[in-house]
Design a protein around this motif. Structure first.
Motif, short mmCIF file in Angstrom:
data_model
loop_
_atom_site.label_atom_id
_atom_site.label_comp_id
_atom_site.label_asym_id
_atom_site.label_seq_id
_atom_site.Cartn_x
_atom_site.Cartn_y
_atom_site.Cartn_z
N ARG A 114 -13.10 -51.66 -9.91
CA ARG A 114 -11.83 -51.25 -10.51
C ARG A 114 -10.66 -51.97 -9.85
N GLU A 170 -8.14 -54.42 -11.70
CA GLU A 170 -6.72 -54.09 -11.80
C GLU A 170 -5.87 -55.17 -11.13
N GLY A 230 -6.29 -53.92 -17.76
CA GLY A 230 -5.87 -52.53 -17.94
C GLY A 230 -7.05 -51.69 -18.36
N GLU A 231 -7.14 -50.48 -17.79
CA GLU A 231 -8.27 -49.62 -18.17
C GLU A 231 -8.02 -48.97 -19.53
N VAL A 232 -9.03 -48.95 -20.37
CA VAL A 232 -8.94 -48.31 -21.69
C VAL A 232 -10.15 -47.38 -21.85
N VAL A 291 -8.36 -43.89 -29.26
CA VAL A 291 -8.45 -44.88 -28.18
C VAL A 291 -7.38 -44.61 -27.12
N TRP A 292 -7.81 -44.58 -25.88
CA TRP A 292 -6.87 -44.45 -24.75
C TRP A 292 -6.47 -45.85 -24.29
N ARG A 293 -5.18 -46.08 -24.19
CA ARG A 293 -4.69 -47.37 -23.72
C ARG A 293 -4.35 -47.29 -22.23
N PRO A 294 -4.10 -48.43 -21.58
CA PRO A 294 -3.95 -48.42 -20.11
C PRO A 294 -2.93 -47.41 -19.56
N MET A 344 -4.55 -44.08 -19.78
CA MET A 344 -5.66 -43.93 -18.83
C MET A 344 -5.14 -43.65 -17.43
N LYS A 345 -4.02 -44.28 -17.08
CA LYS A 345 -3.46 -44.04 -15.73
C LYS A 345 -3.04 -42.58 -15.61
#
Lengths: 461, 461
Positions: free
Chosen positions: A36, A40, A45-47, B19-22, B25-26
């Motif tokens: 991770r 990062e 970016g995490e989705v 859908v979760w975007r960055p 997600m944070k």
């Protein structure tokens, strides 16, 4: 061993599906947190995408679909037959429709995302804990889109470097190979793979990086406006790793007494065992708790084993099985002399350190253990990497648990024949070493022409 | 708003899947890390169970099965019809067979585990982003086993306290109610639920805690050896929350200008906007970066917006939409006077702080913002909590967006009639306040007998 150490349980009543227990989850979380961080830090970016992919989207890229068709799970009930859904085996076809909405012009590129999720494969082969699964529950997949082929290929190299760092961190040795055309990811232009070797001499694919070209962007119509006002298709890449890295970590570093987890990712890095003889019990316990406090202050993950119904010997075996890298023993003499006895899990060597320098001594031992585990593992891999100029010789070496490099002219037809005649699996051509010096004067064993590369053969998991 | 703020995307082409975007997600990760901490601190170990549950296990507890039967997804292909699998709608029936293997005697109890996973419900009702989903992707479910009913019920109280802390941390107001018999979790002895109120006056269930008694342990045969050598069934509990807490967080604290995220869980807690007039540009930028460094040192999540093609005004709106709690403006005069201008997202109030005290000023503002958000939200909930002694009056109040408490004798038949006649949903009886004083002299509107509790009615999501 993974069952006994309470890390993982393979007795769940569905084929190819297993249970992670708390000790295993802690290890997983530590491994995940490093990948991770690498992702990062390099702008991913995490989705989180849905598990369900509409059949209509999944089947758009013909080669992708043809290859996965027989190993996907279908979800059919509760949907009134209106939609046909599959459980993602990988997410390219879920992500592209959204990339289409998110990408408009060159300022939106590169777009780099990742997720750590479960993916599903209806494996018909024998399943194997952490290695061949129907639910891969720790699939880290990254997906990127770029304005040019150059930038996408730069991303491929970045991903390869990232995975190198990741495996180095875990003390896992690897070969980096370009998979041959006939074994690349369905829908890819080319696939670069990381393979490691297991103690039984079989190789395990632990990471792949794919350059997908415009194959997916064309069928999903993902275009962008260039700086000079043209409309072009994006170039995409994808790359993934899974809980196979944890299987490797455990298999490669373990021994007869159990696991041996590299300190970087060990859920417990040091166990403190006070020797609780009657008259010194209280002092030993007190000292153990003080040490625990000091270690926690220094962000070292430690526990005290103060169970009264177990002998020190029993505890040594217990924590060795669990792979805790360092054991700290506190006996009456240690307290007297303000010393500490440290025992390494990897070599079982004993050290003495003065109480004041405990933290430094531990940190030093951690890095020594990691160095040793890494070197030992690489030594094993290198000792199993052989060169053979004839196919029958290659076959014999693979059967004996080696990875064998055979001279190859580079033509698919010859490569396929080498693979067939050696009756083994193929890893591809080396990307991790200079080949030209090695292949001078060597000839392809099939057509007899001058070799321009090597083909790696092995017995793959 | 969740689309514009690039937090979440509801355009994924499968009903009830998003859908979760960055940025989202944070936020999720920060919310998760707090519940994770609460769980770990109270002795819960993280586990990960497979998504697939064999039909054979899922159908063991009759009531559980009957209630979920019509809303489960079935996985049918790639399995040669040998096994019948469902996608977990909740994991009691996956976990119990493993508890059976893990629990042998009283020293194995209590056993407390949790996981944060996707669960699946084939909703036939209209789906709604983050609220009514086919894939609930942030289902935190805890499962515990105990030697006695007393200990299990102590666990239920611990879970309720944990959830209180959790919602308080997120500045989310809630009611705690005992769900009536006819609306408890399928297979539970009783269910305690947390409900909040959304801006439109409808309530949303945001957490549930179930005492399951021996209902599951009997059908899965989960027994243990007691201290005096007897064999008994364990008592189990389960409790869960989902991404509905994030929906609530955003809906409750947001306003016309966008989101307003409590600082504890804001992915970006402060945005630094240097006012880049030509001649002071370099100095403003330099100062902004210095401030960023200071804030990061203090573990404050901050960014600098140094885009040159956007005006300060445009940036203000941009970051307000994203719900960043504090904006830091750096103008020429601020640098001159070693001052800083701070603007709160919740009240838009402006503050001046000396440059040296910036970190303290920010931390103070964060706690003030959280206090304000929490109080405002509770004020709204309390203003919508009404008492009605007649059913027609209750109906009218519910229609107007209130939660209404009606005197109730406690008999199921009367409760069901109240619910039906008020044509509204039911939350249950209050567990968060002393009732005896309120119900004195009140009578059940159905049977006319003396009321011994209140029944909460509302319009539920």
């Amino acid at each position: 061993m993974i069952l006994e150490s309470e890390l993982y349980d393979y007795r769940y009543p569905v084929k190819g599906c297993y249970v992670w227990r708390p000790y295993g989850m802690k290890l997983r979380r530590l491994v995940e947190s490093y990948i991770r961080k690498l992702l990062e830090d390099s702008g991913h970016g995490e989705v989180l995408f849905p598990v369900f992919i509409p059949h209509e989207f999944f089947s758009k890229e013909a080669e992708h679909f043809r290859n996965f068709e027989n190993e996907v799970f279908w979800v059919t009930k509760g949907l009134h037959g209106e939609e046909r859904l599959i459980l993602r085996p990988t997410s390219e076809t879920a992500i592209m429709p959204m990339f289409r909405l998110w990408i408009r012009d060159h300022t939106d590129l590169p777009l780099k995302v990742y997720q750590i999720v479960s993916v599903f494969r209806a494996e018909t082969k024998t399943t194997h804990p952490m290695i061949r699964l129907r639910e891969i529950s720790m699939f880290k997949e990254a997906h990127t889109a770029h304005a040019t082929r150059d930038d996408a290929e730069r991303q491929v190299r970045e991903a390869v470097e990232m995975y190198r760092k990741f495996f180095d961190y875990l003390c896992i040795p690897y070969l980096v190979s370009m998979r041959p055309d006939w074994d690349k990811f369905p829908g890819a232009v080319y696939t670069i793979a990381f393979d490691t070797i297991m103690p039984d001499g079989k190789t395990l694919q632990i990471g792949t990086v794919h350059y997908l070209g415009e194959n997916f962007s064309r069928v999903f119509d993902v275009k962008f406006l260039t700086q000079d006002g043209k409309i072009e298709y994006v170039h995409t890449t994808s790359y993934g790793i899974s809980e196979r890295v944890i299987a490797t970590l455990l298999a490669v570093h373990g021994d007869d007494r159990g696991l041996c987890i590299p300190p970087h990712v060990a859920p417990i890095q040091a166990v403190i065992i006070p020797i609780m003889y009657k008259d010194v019990k209280e002092r030993a316990l007190q000292e153990a708790r003080k040490i625990l406090e000091d270690l926690r202050q220094a962000s070292i993950r430690a526990v005290v084993d103060d169970r009264e119904d177990k002998t020190p010997g029993w505890k040594y075996y217990y924590w060795e099985l669990k792979g805790v890298p360092v054991r700290i023993e506190i006996g009456p003499r240690d307290i007297e002399e303000k010393k500490i006895t440290l025992v390494r899990r990897d070599t079982f060597e004993k050290y003495e350190a003065s109480r004041d320098e405990l933290v430094d001594a531990l940190l030093y031992l951690f890095s020594e253990i990691e160095k040793n585990l890494r070197e030992e593992a690489w030594r094993f891999l290198n000792s199993r990497l052989k060169l053979a100029s004839r196919v029958d010789e290659a076959h014999k070496l693979v059967e004996e648990g080696n990875i064998v490099e055979v001279p190859w002219c580079g033509k698919n037809e010859c490569g396929l024949k080498i693979q067939e005649r050696a009756n083994s699996d193929v890893l591809g051509t080396p990307l991790d070493k200079e080949i030209s010096g090695i292949v001078t004067d060597l000839r392809c064993p099939v057509c007899g022409e001058r070799a321009n590369t090597l083909l790696r053969l092995a017995n793959r998991y």
